[in-house]
Design a protein around this motif. Structure first.
Motif, short mmCIF file in Angstrom:
data_model
loop_
_atom_site.label_atom_id
_atom_site.label_comp_id
_atom_site.label_asym_id
_atom_site.label_seq_id
_atom_site.Cartn_x
_atom_site.Cartn_y
_atom_site.Cartn_z
N HIS A 85 0.82 -1.22 0.00
CA HIS A 85 0.00 0.00 0.00
C HIS A 85 0.85 1.26 0.00
O HIS A 85 0.34 2.35 0.21
N GLU A 86 2.15 1.13 -0.28
CA GLU A 86 2.97 2.30 -0.59
C GLU A 86 2.66 2.78 -2.00
O GLU A 86 2.99 3.89 -2.37
N ASP A 87 2.04 1.92 -2.79
CA ASP A 87 1.64 2.26 -4.15
C ASP A 87 0.15 2.62 -4.10
O ASP A 87 -0.69 1.78 -3.79
N VAL A 88 -0.17 3.86 -4.42
CA VAL A 88 -1.55 4.33 -4.34
C VAL A 88 -2.46 3.51 -5.26
O VAL A 88 -3.61 3.24 -4.92
N TYR A 89 -1.94 3.06 -6.40
CA TYR A 89 -2.76 2.29 -7.34
C TYR A 89 -3.10 0.90 -6.78
O TYR A 89 -4.20 0.40 -6.99
N VAL A 90 -2.18 0.30 -6.04
CA VAL A 90 -2.46 -1.00 -5.39
C VAL A 90 -3.51 -0.80 -4.30
O VAL A 90 -4.44 -1.60 -4.15
N ALA A 91 -3.36 0.28 -3.52
CA ALA A 91 -4.34 0.55 -2.46
C ALA A 91 -5.73 0.77 -3.05
O ALA A 91 -6.72 0.27 -2.52
N ILE A 92 -5.80 1.49 -4.17
CA ILE A 92 -7.09 1.72 -4.84
C ILE A 92 -7.66 0.40 -5.35
O ILE A 92 -8.83 0.09 -5.14
N ARG A 93 -6.83 -0.41 -6.00
CA ARG A 93 -7.29 -1.69 -6.54
C ARG A 93 -7.84 -2.58 -5.43
O ARG A 93 -8.92 -3.16 -5.55
N ASP A 94 -7.10 -2.67 -4.33
CA ASP A 94 -7.54 -3.53 -3.23
C ASP A 94 -8.86 -3.05 -2.63
O ASP A 94 -9.74 -3.85 -2.32
N ALA A 95 -9.00 -1.74 -2.47
CA ALA A 95 -10.24 -1.19 -1.91
C ALA A 95 -11.41 -1.46 -2.85
O ALA A 95 -12.49 -1.87 -2.40
N PHE A 96 -11.22 -1.26 -4.15
CA PHE A 96 -12.31 -1.51 -5.09
C PHE A 96 -12.61 -3.00 -5.23
O PHE A 96 -13.76 -3.38 -5.45
N ASP A 97 -11.60 -3.87 -5.09
CA ASP A 97 -11.88 -5.32 -5.07
C ASP A 97 -12.78 -5.67 -3.91
O ASP A 97 -13.73 -6.46 -4.04
N ALA A 98 -12.49 -5.10 -2.74
CA ALA A 98 -13.33 -5.35 -1.56
C ALA A 98 -14.74 -4.80 -1.77
O ALA A 98 -15.73 -5.43 -1.39
N MET A 99 -14.85 -3.62 -2.39
CA MET A 99 -16.17 -3.04 -2.66
C MET A 99 -16.94 -3.90 -3.65
O MET A 99 -18.13 -4.12 -3.51
N ARG A 100 -16.25 -4.41 -4.67
CA ARG A 100 -16.92 -5.27 -5.65
C ARG A 100 -17.52 -6.49 -4.96
O ARG A 100 -18.66 -6.87 -5.23
N ARG A 101 -16.76 -7.10 -4.02
CA ARG A 101 -17.28 -8.26 -3.31
C ARG A 101 -18.52 -7.89 -2.49
O ARG A 101 -19.51 -8.63 -2.47
N GLN A 102 -18.47 -6.73 -1.81
CA GLN A 102 -19.64 -6.28 -1.03
C GLN A 102 -20.83 -6.04 -1.94
O GLN A 102 -21.97 -6.41 -1.61
N LEU A 103 -20.58 -5.41 -3.08
CA LEU A 103 -21.66 -5.11 -4.02
C LEU A 103 -22.27 -6.40 -4.56
O LEU A 103 -23.49 -6.53 -4.64
N GLN A 104 -21.43 -7.36 -4.91
CA GLN A 104 -21.95 -8.64 -5.40
C GLN A 104 -22.78 -9.34 -4.32
O GLN A 104 -23.84 -9.91 -4.63
#
Length: 192
Positions: A85-104
């Motif tokens: 999570h020193e990489d902002v793009y990895v942090a964004i990807r991980d957060a949106f992956d978690a949101m996708r699972r919640q949304l599903q």
């Protein structure tokens, strides 16, 4: 996404300068969420850097608030101390992956298709690399499922050993099959 209803999108940067590239990545991720629900009403994303003036060693915290009819879904990915999570793009990807699972999950519940008592997939740790923040699970049928330290639930990732028996939740990632959560069998609530 339903083109008749464009969701309200709010993006906030904290302790960091706004970035058009980061904003574009967030908007792309929001568009991808539209594949799972066509009535997203609003999406608020806050990206916070742990240190304003350091360029190396910053950890990023990403919070997503997603509004759909009758639901408010929230993901708050705290920097876990892992260097990913020193990489902002990895942090964004991980957060949106978690949101996708919640949304599903929310969509399944709305449709009444919640699966009860389904046996989760099992396997054994085949490879573990704590320094690189990844591991590999081998399933009984020989498939390989990658996972990261943040996927391990109620157990210290650094204490995992080759051969440990686990059950997991499988998702599809850009790199192939991955485990979004990994539960170590017989070893509970050991977090170092």
């Amino acid at each position: 996404m339903n083109t008749d209803r464009v969701p309200l999108v709010e993006l906030t940067f904290r302790n960091m300068d706004p970035s058009p590239a980061v904003e574009e990545r967030v908007r792309t991720q929001i568009d991808k969420l539209g594949q799972f629900h066509d009535h997203i009403m609003a999406c608020r994303v806050a990206i916070e850097s742990s240190h304003r003036h350091h360029h190396k060693g910053n950890l990023y915290h990403v919070r997503i608030d997603l509004t759909i009819p009758d639901h408010e879904l929230v993901v708050s990915r705290e920097p876990s101390g892992h260097h990913a999570h020193e990489d902002v793009y990895v942090a964004i990807r991980d957060a949106f992956d978690a949101m996708r699972r919640q949304l599903q999950d929310a969509v399944r519940k709305q449709r009444g298709k919640v699966k009860h008592h389904e046996t989760p997939p099992h396997g054994r740790i085949r490879e573990i690399a704590p320094a690189a923040d990844y591991g590999v699970i081998e399933t009984p049928d020989g498939r390989e499922i990658r996972f990261s330290g943040k996927s391990v639930v109620d157990y210290d990732f650094a204490r995992l050993e080759v051969g440990d028996s686990v059950w997991f939740t499988e998702v599809e990632s850009e790199d192939g099959p991955a485990a979004s959560t990994v539960h170590v069998e017989g070893k509970h609530h050991i977090v170092g």
